[in-house]
Design a protein around this motif. Structure first.
Motif, PDB file in Angstrom:
ATOM      1  N   LEU A  92       0.745  -1.190  -0.097  1.00 38.65           N
ATOM      2  CA  LEU A  92      -0.168   0.001  -0.012  1.00 38.65           C
ATOM      3  C   LEU A  92       0.773   1.432   0.046  1.00 38.65           C
ATOM      4  CD1 LEU A  92      -2.584   1.687   0.183  1.00 38.65           C
ATOM      5  CD2 LEU A  92      -2.636   1.171   2.754  1.00 38.65           C
ATOM      6  N   VAL A  93       2.099   1.380   0.741  1.00 41.99           N
ATOM      7  CA  VAL A  93       2.812   2.564   0.801  1.00 41.99           C
ATOM      8  C   VAL A  93       3.425   2.662  -0.499  1.00 41.99           C
ATOM      9  CG1 VAL A  93       4.889   3.460   1.977  1.00 41.99           C
ATOM     10  CG2 VAL A  93       3.127   2.060   3.384  1.00 41.99           C
ATOM     11  N   SER A  94       4.122   1.546  -1.145  1.00 38.80           N
ATOM     12  CA  SER A  94       4.657   1.593  -2.496  1.00 38.80           C
ATOM     13  C   SER A  94       3.791   2.151  -3.412  1.00 38.80           C
ATOM     14  CB  SER A  94       4.987   0.253  -2.757  1.00 38.80           C
ATOM     15  OG  SER A  94       5.564   0.119  -4.212  1.00 38.80           O
ATOM     16  N   LEU A  95       2.420   1.726  -3.422  1.00 41.02           N
ATOM     17  CA  LEU A  95       1.570   2.203  -4.536  1.00 41.02           C
ATOM     18  C   LEU A  95       1.210   3.708  -4.101  1.00 41.02           C
ATOM     19  CD1 LEU A  95      -1.127  -0.632  -4.593  1.00 41.02           C
ATOM     20  CD2 LEU A  95      -0.098   0.412  -6.700  1.00 41.02           C
ATOM     21  N   ARG A  96       0.999   4.196  -2.830  1.00 39.42           N
ATOM     22  CA  ARG A  96       0.743   5.479  -2.833  1.00 39.42           C
ATOM     23  C   ARG A  96       2.119   6.619  -3.324  1.00 39.42           C
ATOM     24  NH1 ARG A  96      -0.556   5.113   3.720  1.00 39.42           N
ATOM     25  NH2 ARG A  96      -2.835   4.563   3.502  1.00 39.42           N
ATOM     26  N   GLY A  97       3.193   5.834  -3.066  1.00 36.00           N
ATOM     27  CA  GLY A  97       4.349   6.795  -3.973  1.00 36.00           C
ATOM     28  C   GLY A  97       4.274   6.608  -5.319  1.00 36.00           C
ATOM     29  N   GLN A  98       4.016   5.519  -5.974  1.00 34.08           N
ATOM     30  CA  GLN A  98       3.807   5.316  -7.369  1.00 34.08           C
ATOM     31  C   GLN A  98       2.659   6.253  -8.107  1.00 34.08           C
ATOM     32  OE1 GLN A  98       3.568   1.173  -8.768  1.00 34.08           O
ATOM     33  NE2 GLN A  98       4.230   0.637  -6.798  1.00 34.08           N
ATOM     34  N   ASP A 115      -2.152   5.364 -17.473  1.00 35.26           N
ATOM     35  CA  ASP A 115      -1.415   4.524 -16.298  1.00 35.26           C
ATOM     36  C   ASP A 115      -1.608   5.352 -14.976  1.00 35.26           C
ATOM     37  OD1 ASP A 115      -0.081   3.076 -18.291  1.00 35.26           O
ATOM     38  OD2 ASP A 115       1.756   4.477 -18.354  1.00 35.26           O
ATOM     39  N   LEU A 116      -1.841   6.598 -14.817  1.00 37.60           N
ATOM     40  CA  LEU A 116      -2.321   6.916 -13.645  1.00 37.60           C
ATOM     41  C   LEU A 116      -3.509   6.572 -13.137  1.00 37.60           C
ATOM     42  CD1 LEU A 116      -2.002   9.041 -11.226  1.00 37.60           C
ATOM     43  CD2 LEU A 116      -2.930  11.114 -12.594  1.00 37.60           C
ATOM     44  N   THR A 117      -4.663   6.536 -13.803  1.00 38.45           N
ATOM     45  CA  THR A 117      -5.934   5.907 -13.626  1.00 38.45           C
ATOM     46  C   THR A 117      -5.712   4.597 -13.017  1.00 38.45           C
ATOM     47  OG1 THR A 117      -6.918   7.428 -15.241  1.00 38.45           O
ATOM     48  CG2 THR A 117      -8.284   5.525 -14.471  1.00 38.45           C
ATOM     49  N   GLN A 118      -4.821   3.729 -13.872  1.00 40.79           N
ATOM     50  CA  GLN A 118      -4.775   2.307 -13.523  1.00 40.79           C
ATOM     51  C   GLN A 118      -4.246   2.276 -12.107  1.00 40.79           C
ATOM     52  OE1 GLN A 118      -2.264   0.249 -16.220  1.00 40.79           O
ATOM     53  NE2 GLN A 118      -2.909  -1.912 -15.132  1.00 40.79           N
ATOM     54  N   LEU A 119      -3.181   2.955 -11.754  1.00 42.48           N
ATOM     55  CA  LEU A 119      -2.597   3.042 -10.501  1.00 42.48           C
ATOM     56  C   LEU A 119      -3.625   3.539  -9.286  1.00 42.48           C
ATOM     57  CD1 LEU A 119       1.171   4.381 -11.325  1.00 42.48           C
ATOM     58  CD2 LEU A 119       0.531   2.123 -10.315  1.00 42.48           C
ATOM     59  N   THR A 121      -6.866   3.023  -9.445  1.00 43.01           N
ATOM     60  CA  THR A 121      -7.888   1.945  -9.203  1.00 43.01           C
ATOM     61  C   THR A 121      -7.130   0.838  -8.152  1.00 43.01           C
ATOM     62  OG1 THR A 121      -8.716   2.335 -11.337  1.00 43.01           O
ATOM     63  CG2 THR A 121      -9.201   0.086 -10.559  1.00 43.01           C
ATOM     64  N   GLN A 122      -5.825   0.594  -8.319  1.00 40.83           N
ATOM     65  CA  GLN A 122      -5.025  -0.375  -7.662  1.00 40.83           C
ATOM     66  C   GLN A 122      -5.034   0.065  -6.259  1.00 40.83           C
ATOM     67  OE1 GLN A 122      -1.290  -0.962  -9.792  1.00 40.83           O
ATOM     68  NE2 GLN A 122      -2.309  -2.036 -11.473  1.00 40.83           N
ATOM     69  N   GLU A 127      -6.260   0.120  -0.640  1.00 42.76           N
ATOM     70  CA  GLU A 127      -6.504   0.720   0.507  1.00 42.76           C
ATOM     71  C   GLU A 127      -7.727   0.233   1.378  1.00 42.76           C
ATOM     72  OE1 GLU A 127      -5.330   3.613   2.057  1.00 42.76           O
ATOM     73  OE2 GLU A 127      -4.234   4.856   0.597  1.00 42.76           O
ATOM     74  N   ALA A 128      -8.781  -0.143   0.306  1.00 44.32           N
ATOM     75  CA  ALA A 128     -10.000  -0.770   1.176  1.00 44.32           C
ATOM     76  C   ALA A 128      -9.556  -2.190   1.935  1.00 44.32           C
ATOM     77  CB  ALA A 128     -10.864  -1.059  -0.136  1.00 44.32           C
ATOM     78  N   SER A 129      -8.594  -2.822   1.085  1.00 47.40           N
ATOM     79  CA  SER A 129      -8.369  -4.142   1.700  1.00 47.40           C
ATOM     80  C   SER A 129      -7.419  -4.263   2.925  1.00 47.40           C
ATOM     81  CB  SER A 129      -7.601  -4.935   0.516  1.00 47.40           C
ATOM     82  OG  SER A 129      -6.931  -6.302   1.097  1.00 47.40           O
ATOM     83  N   VAL A 130      -6.451  -3.290   2.804  1.00 52.08           N
ATOM     84  CA  VAL A 130      -5.767  -2.943   4.256  1.00 52.08           C
ATOM     85  C   VAL A 130      -6.410  -2.302   5.142  1.00 52.08           C
ATOM     86  CG1 VAL A 130      -3.576  -1.950   5.071  1.00 52.08           C
ATOM     87  CG2 VAL A 130      -3.505  -2.930   2.680  1.00 52.08           C
ATOM     88  N   GLY A 131      -7.542  -1.422   5.111  1.00 47.36           N
ATOM     89  CA  GLY A 131      -8.297  -0.841   5.708  1.00 47.36           C
ATOM     90  C   GLY A 131      -8.949  -1.699   6.551  1.00 47.36           C
ATOM     91  N   THR A 132      -9.579  -2.525   5.938  1.00 46.37           N
ATOM     92  CA  THR A 132     -10.176  -3.707   6.524  1.00 46.37           C
ATOM     93  C   THR A 132      -9.734  -4.521   7.432  1.00 46.37           C
ATOM     94  OG1 THR A 132     -12.030  -3.770   4.643  1.00 46.37           O
ATOM     95  CG2 THR A 132     -11.870  -5.759   6.111  1.00 46.37           C
TER      96      THR A 132
END
Length: 238
Positions: A92-98, A115-119, A121-122, A127-132
């Motif tokens: 999750l932290v890595s995706l935030r940076g990307q 590419d930004l839209t795809q990132l 979405t990921q 965020e939802a998965s880790v938040g749960t």
């Protein structure tokens, strides 16, 4: 470090002289796959990310014994029940940076909006998965606390500090009231530094805040903050 190790009893089948399947009387124990081992540092990282820490426990009326139990339960959950959570949080932290990098690239004209839209979405999915899973961690850690303590901890986690420290950060009040209190506290600090008398209205605002039940409870907890921090640290090493 805590980890579980299970055993599975396996019955061995064989063919008898007449070709009839049988089962050996002797049973042998086979190690079941162990959970992914999680280091204490990895566990502490996600426990902190879940807002499970001693200072918030203290201002919400949690005792030293309860703080130790909270820390131990949190560590147990990460290292046995959800041992892949640290890796998921790191992803999750890595995706935030990307996403941040992709946003800068799009603004500069060197990146792709697709590419930004795809990132993004990921990132939303992660965020939802880790938040749960962080909520499940909090549920496990706070299982032994009272309903009032859980409610206060949840409200504190979701509130905006607005520049207020403890004990005033726990106030269940409007943003406007918190901003007014922040200004009053700043006035008193400035006057103390300058050796002048603070504004009377500011003093009254602070006195009203100090008289609140939630602030009084938080202030009482802060008097025991050293013991609670020690107990929490002890629970994290059990």
């Amino acid at each position: 470090m805590k980890h579980a190790r299970g055993h599975i009893l396996v019955a061995l089948t064989f063919l008898g002289a007449a070709g009839i399947g049988g089962t050996l009387v002797a049973m042998r124990a086979v190690d079941a796959p162990s959970p992914i081992l999680v280091t204490d540092d990895e566990a502490k990282l996600v426990i902190a990310a879940a807002s499970i820490e001693p200072d918030s426990l203290a201002v919400c009326g949690v005792s030293s014994a309860q703080a130790a139990a909270v820390a131990s339960a949190a560590l147990e959950h990460v290292q046995t029940s959800d041992s892949t959570l640290p890796a998921a949080y790191n992803a999750l932290v890595s995706l935030r940076g990307q996403v941040s990098q992709a946003e800068r690239a799009v603004r500069s004209g060197s990146g792709s909006a697709d590419d930004l839209t795809q990132l993004q979405t990921q990132l939303a999915a992660q965020e939802a998965s880790v938040g749960t899973r962080l909520q499940q961690l909090r549920d496990a850690a706070f299982a032994g606390l009272s309903s009032d303590q859980k409610t206060r901890l949840n409200a504190l986690r979701l509130s905006s500090p607005l520049g207020l420290g403890y004990p005033y950060r726990v106030m269940d009040s409007t943003e406007s009231d918190k901003v007014t209190l922040r200004g009053a506290l700043a006035n008193v600090r400035t006057c103390d530094y300058a050796g002048t008398s603070p504004d009377g209205a500011c003093q009254s605002t602070i006195a009203s805040a100090d008289a609140r039940a939630d602030v009084s409870l938080a202030d009482a907890g802060l008097q025991n903050i050293g013991a609670i921090r020690t107990a929490f640290a002890s629970g994290m090493t059990d």
